[in-house]
Design an enzyme around this catalytic site. Sequence first.
Site, short mmCIF file in Angstrom:
data_model
loop_
_atom_site.label_atom_id
_atom_site.label_comp_id
_atom_site.label_asym_id
_atom_site.label_seq_id
_atom_site.Cartn_x
_atom_site.Cartn_y
_atom_site.Cartn_z
N TRP A 101 0.69 -1.29 -0.15
CA TRP A 101 0.11 0.09 -0.08
C TRP A 101 0.93 1.33 0.01
O TRP A 101 0.51 2.12 -0.69
CB TRP A 101 -0.83 0.01 1.21
CG TRP A 101 -2.02 -1.22 1.19
CD1 TRP A 101 -1.88 -2.04 1.89
CD2 TRP A 101 -2.97 -1.41 0.10
NE1 TRP A 101 -3.24 -2.97 1.77
CE2 TRP A 101 -3.46 -2.39 0.41
CE3 TRP A 101 -3.40 -0.83 -0.93
CZ2 TRP A 101 -4.65 -3.09 -0.15
CZ3 TRP A 101 -4.48 -1.28 -1.80
CH2 TRP A 101 -5.27 -2.51 -1.35
N ASP A 169 -1.33 7.30 5.98
CA ASP A 169 -2.36 6.12 5.70
C ASP A 169 -2.69 5.44 6.74
O ASP A 169 -1.73 4.57 7.29
CB ASP A 169 -1.92 5.54 4.33
CG ASP A 169 -2.82 4.44 4.11
OD1 ASP A 169 -4.06 4.21 4.86
OD2 ASP A 169 -2.63 3.56 3.11
N LYS A 193 -11.77 -1.24 6.89
CA LYS A 193 -10.91 -2.14 7.87
C LYS A 193 -11.31 -2.04 9.22
O LYS A 193 -11.68 -3.05 9.85
CB LYS A 193 -9.38 -1.77 7.74
CG LYS A 193 -9.03 -1.49 6.22
CD LYS A 193 -8.68 -2.84 5.79
CE LYS A 193 -8.35 -2.78 4.35
NZ LYS A 193 -7.29 -2.01 3.66
C1 LIG Z 1 -6.90 -1.77 2.26
C2 LIG Z 1 -5.83 -0.54 2.52
C3 LIG Z 1 -5.70 0.32 1.54
C4 LIG Z 1 -6.60 0.54 0.08
O1 LIG Z 1 -7.89 0.94 0.58
P1 LIG Z 1 -8.85 1.18 -0.61
O2 LIG Z 1 -10.14 2.00 0.13
O3 LIG Z 1 -9.40 -0.16 -0.92
O4 LIG Z 1 -8.61 1.87 -1.64
C5 LIG Z 1 -4.81 1.45 1.72
N1 LIG Z 1 -3.99 1.25 2.55
C6 LIG Z 1 -4.18 0.23 3.55
C7 LIG Z 1 -3.01 0.45 4.75
C8 LIG Z 1 -4.94 -0.38 3.43
O5 LIG Z 1 -4.99 -1.63 4.38
#
Ligand SMILES: *Cc1c(COP(=O)(O)O)cnc(C)c1O
Length: 360
Positions: A101, A169, A193
Amino acid sequence: MSKTHNFNAGPAILPVDVVKETAEAVLNFNGTGMGLMEVSHRSKEFDAVMVDAQNDLLKIMNLSPADYDVLFLGGGASMQFLMVPYNFLHTKADYILTGVWAKKAYKEGKYFGTANVAATSEDTNFNYIPKTYKFDPEADFVHLTTNNTIYGTEWKSIPDVGNVPLVADMSSDFLGWDHDFNKFSLIYAGAQKNIGPSGATVVVVKKSWLEEKGKKDIPTMMNYKTHTENGSMFNTPPCLPVFAVGRTFKWIERQGGVAAIQEKNIAKAKIIYDVIDSYPEFYKGSVKNHEDRSLMNITWNLNTPELETKFINEAKAEKMIGLKGHRSVGGVRASTYNACPVESIQALAKFMEEFYKNNK
Ligand SMILES: *Cc1c(COP(=O)(O)O)cnc(C)c1O
C-alpha cells in the site's frame, strides 16, 4: 447474531450495535418513515448525521475543530494516494515504504513531482518497520503507512520529521492505536478495515496546512478545499457509510475512547502472539521484531503450504473465517480489529493449541 468468528481483513467485522443501528436506519431513519438510503443528503436529519460524525471524530482524536477539518470522501484510500500529492506535492516528498500500500502511494506521488524513498523494508519483504530514515528537511511532506495490513507490521511510535508535514495512511489501524494525532498534517483511512463499511474514506486535514500550502489550480473534485468549504457535502456524500462510521465513533466513546480501545487491542493480540511464541518451531511469526508486531493483522506461517491449508480449512469448520494470508504472501493472517470480540480471539487461540497437539 451468527456465531461466526470473523477474522476478515477488510471489509471486516463491525460492532454489533453499529450493525443493528444501521439496519434500523435503513428501514426507518430517525422516525422519518423513510429509509436512510431514501432521504436527501440536504435534509436536516442527514445533516445532523454528518456534523455529529465530524465532531465526534475530532473529540475522540483529541483534535480541535479550530485546527482540523474532517471529510468523508469516495474513492477509497487508493484515491488519497493521488489526492495528497495533487494538493500538496509542489516539488518533492518523502515516502517510507513498509508494504504494497505504501508503494502504491509512492507511485502516485511520482506523477506530481519527485518522490523520494526515506526508508524501506522491502529488502526482507516488509517484515519490519525501518528505524533509520533519510529525511529531506525541504520536502513538501513525509508519507507513511501506520499499519501494514498484508505483512502484519505496525508503527507504535511515530518518527520525528522535524517541521516537515506528516501524512499518514491509517486505513487498517485507524482508532486502534492512540497516537498523538496533533503531530499529523493529514490522516486518511478507508473505512472498511476498522471503522465501517466500504464507500467512505475519512480524511482529517490540518486547516492551516491546506490554507498555506494547498494548490489552488487543480480540478474541483480533487481539491480538498472544495470539500472542506462545503462541510464534506459539495456533492452527494456516501450517506449510508457515513451513518455507520458515525455510529462506530459513538461506540468507541462508549468503550472509553481510543486509549481504552488500544489497551484492549494489546491484550487481545497478546493472546495469539503468546501461542505463536510458545511453539516457535510450529507457528512462525512473520514479523522480525516483536515491537513491530501489528495489533490488527497477526501473520504467521506453518512449515508447509499444505499444513497452512489444513489449518485454514479446519479453522473454517469451527466457524473461524478469513484466516487465509494475503495472496501475495500466503500463510495465515488473523485480522483482529477493534470490533473483534475477545471471545473470537480466545476461540482461535484454543484452536491453535489443539491444532499444534494434533499436527506437531
Ligand atoms: C486496504 C488498504 C488500502 C486500500 O484501501 P481502498 O479503500 O480499497 O482503496 C490502503 N491502505 C491500506 C493500509 C490498506 O490496508
